[in-house]
Scaffold this active site. Structure first.
Site, PDB file in Angstrom:
ATOM      1  N   LYS A 198      30.010   7.557  28.392  1.00 20.68           N
ATOM      2  CA  LYS A 198      31.369   7.535  27.845  1.00 20.68           C
ATOM      3  C   LYS A 198      32.089   8.843  28.164  1.00 20.68           C
ATOM      4  O   LYS A 198      31.474   9.910  28.153  1.00 20.68           O
ATOM      5  CB  LYS A 198      31.290   7.298  26.330  1.00 20.68           C
TER       6      LYS A 198
ATOM      7  N   SER B 281      35.656   1.887  20.382  1.00 22.36           N
ATOM      8  CA  SER B 281      36.279   2.613  21.471  1.00 22.36           C
ATOM      9  C   SER B 281      35.396   2.743  22.715  1.00 22.36           C
ATOM     10  O   SER B 281      35.901   3.072  23.789  1.00 22.36           O
ATOM     11  CB  SER B 281      36.687   4.025  21.009  1.00 22.36           C
TER      12      SER B 281
ATOM     13  N   SER C 267      32.349   2.280  16.920  1.00 18.20           N
ATOM     14  CA  SER C 267      32.688   2.240  18.345  1.00 18.20           C
ATOM     15  C   SER C 267      31.544   1.955  19.306  1.00 18.20           C
ATOM     16  O   SER C 267      31.791   1.773  20.498  1.00 18.20           O
ATOM     17  CB  SER C 267      33.363   3.544  18.762  1.00 18.20           C
TER      18      SER C 267
HETATM   19  N1  GLN Z   1      37.601   1.615  15.506  1.00 15.59           N
HETATM   20  C1  GLN Z   1      37.370   2.767  14.687  1.00 15.59           C
HETATM   21  C2  GLN Z   1      38.552   3.677  14.737  1.00 15.59           C
HETATM   22  O1  GLN Z   1      39.488   3.329  15.365  1.00 15.59           O
HETATM   23  C3  GLN Z   1      36.121   3.445  15.086  1.00 15.59           C
HETATM   24  C4  GLN Z   1      36.267   4.433  16.178  1.00 15.59           C
HETATM   25  C5  GLN Z   1      34.974   5.047  16.560  1.00 15.59           C
HETATM   26  O2  GLN Z   1      33.909   4.650  16.081  1.00 15.59           O
HETATM   27  N2  GLN Z   1      35.037   6.047  17.398  1.00 15.59           N
HETATM   28  O3  GLN Z   1      38.581   4.726  14.149  1.00 15.59           O
END
Ligand code: GLN
Length: 476
Positions: free
Chosen positions: A81, A156, A180
């Protein structure tokens, strides 16, 4: 049908390499060829790295010399990532702010993987600074779900998930602050693990919410997720929040598992076919000799609200360093204040700006008691509630998401996007390990889309999670 090398799992590739059915170079080339062919449509990778000939040769030599004793990850091409630092490579967190930022050191997880002989095939797309559930918030275009290109891969870590699901690498790393890793794993049909807070070093991961963030694997099987987790975990002097083995009471892995299900929590929010797939999985687990236990987690109803106060508070603090002065995107105005305003307005996308504003607000002197401190209290209550529930069960299970992958633009209203995280954020708030692994499919527009079952275990009980994931995989 025999698999092409890029379709192999880590365990399968490691075996084939040792049996000399495959060379490291052939494995690498198969992954790169697939990545180059498919990436123009999927946009899973922001960059595919040139071959590191020395690393490929070294991995091959090590396998030849050490055979069975070589690390399983030796010679395995992985996708990383874009918020995890690899020395000398760009790490942009999919933001214009860091578009040209080149890492000057390896994240601890990267150093560990290099030591194991793993190879890095490229950096993957993501929501900017890991904020989002669809990878639509990337400054460099959206990633498509390989199961249906009209739909999101989740986020994400959507680029990592799409790269693994489309076999553009063997496995990948993502980060998980509120879901994410697990939510894209569910939407792309993979196993994804958010480790216990402190199990894996965060040194060299671009911080989002420091008390919530963890790096973890996205893999084709639970076994592969375990191999990657074992390779990256451990105490790190560069991250004082890392914890030694055995800090929390050891949990055995029982033959017959007690699976806690918070039925009241599921309510009627979960789509009908997701609920049906979940209930069918539970029934099969019961038939296989495991026990289903009802658990009550009333505070969980407040988890999403607590998360969307604590997370932006930490985001606003962490992203304050990106001010156009030290590094990152810099714009020059008429005054120093102008420089800050311009740099941050041009460098950050709308979702990032929204969270910085929200976080600054909940930490402001007039509101910190009403929002931030209340959310912190809810977080502590949530953890106690889960600890109590774990006196009666080994894991807690629910569907990872309310529905399968959604279409691009479907959740353009921020609140509807935040709701996507309703089941995943709790594990980050409590610091407990959690995993998503495939449980059947749901049909949308004539396509069979993957679904995930979400499992949470007590602190440091990752072994239990892998055991349940293996049990779920055995149902298929
Ligand atoms: N979808 C969640 C957010 O938007 C989680 C993001 C993440 O785990 N980095 O904060």
């Amino acid at each position: 049908m025999t698999k092409t090398p890029n379709e192999l799992t880590i365990a399968e590739a490691a075996r084939a390499l040792r049996a000399r059915e495959l060379t490291v170079r052939e494995l690498w080339s198969a992954c790169v060829a697939a990545a180059e062919a498919k990436n123009p449509e999927l946009n899973a990778y922001l960059e595919i790295f040139p071959a590191d000939d020395a690393a490929i040769a070294a991995a091959q030599e090590r396998i030849d010399a050490e055979g069975e004793n070589a690390p399983l990850l030796c010679g395995i091409p992985l996708a990383i990532k874009d918020n995890i630092l690899i020395d000398g490579r760009i790490a942009s967190a999919a933001s214009k702010m860091l578009e040209n930022y080149r890492a000057t050191y390896d994240a601890t997880v990267i150093a560990k993987l290099k030591e194991a002989g793993a190879l890095f095939i490229g950096r993957t797309n993501m929501d900017e600074f890991a904020m989002g559930s669809s990878t639509e918030h990337s400054a460099f275009g959206k990633t498509r779900n390989p199961h249906d290109q009209e739909r999101v891969p989740g986020g994400s870590s959507g680029g990592s998930a799409a790269a693994v699901a489309a076999h553009l690498c063997i496995a990948a790393l993502g980060t998980d602050t509120g879901g994410s890793i697990r939510q894209p794993a569910a939407l792309c049909g993979l196993t994804g693990l958010k480790p216990t807070y402190g199990a894996v070093s965060r040194s060299g991961a671009i911080a989002m919410g420091s008390s919530l963030d963890q790096i973890g694997p996205l893999a084709k099987t639970p076994e592969d997720a375990r191999i990657l987790f074992d390779a990256i975990r451990g105490v790190d002097p560069l991250d004082s929040t890392t914890i030694p083995d055995g800090l929390h009471p050891a949990r055995e892995v029982p033959k017959a598992l007690r699976i806690g299900v918070p039925r009241a929590l599921l309510g009627d929010t979960v789509s009908g076919d997701v609920r049906a797939a979940f209930d069918a999985s539970l029934a099969q687990l019961e038939a296989a000799g495991h026990t289903i236990v009802d658990v009550e987690l009333p505070t969980s109803g407040h988890a999403l609200a607590a998360y969307y106060v604590i997370m932006p508070a930490e985001v606003s603090t962490n992203l304050a360093r990106l001010d156009g002065v030290r590094y990152g995107h810099a714009a020059r105005g008429k005054s120093l204040l102008d420089d800050y305003l311009l740099s941050r307005t041009e460098g950050f996308g709308p979702e990032t700006r929204r969270r910085i504003l929200l976080g600054t607000f909940v930490l402001s002197s007039g509101y910190i008691d009403a929002y931030y401190r209340k959310a912190t209290a809810a977080r502590a209550a949530l953890r106690r509630e889960y600890e109590r529930a774990f006196e009666r069960c080994d894991v807690i299970a629910f569907p990872t998401t309310l529905s399968p992958a959604f279409k691009f633009g479907e959740k353009s209203d921020p609140i509807s996007m935040y709701l996507e995280d309703i089941f995943t954020v709790t594990a980050n708030l409590t610091g407990m390990p959690a995993l998503s692994t495939p449980m059947g499919t749901a049909e949308r527009d004539g396509k069979h889309l993957p679904l995930g079952i979400h499992l949470t275990a007590p602190h440091q009980a990752e072994r239990v999670l892998f055991a349940v994931a293996d049990a779920v995989a055995a149902l298929r």
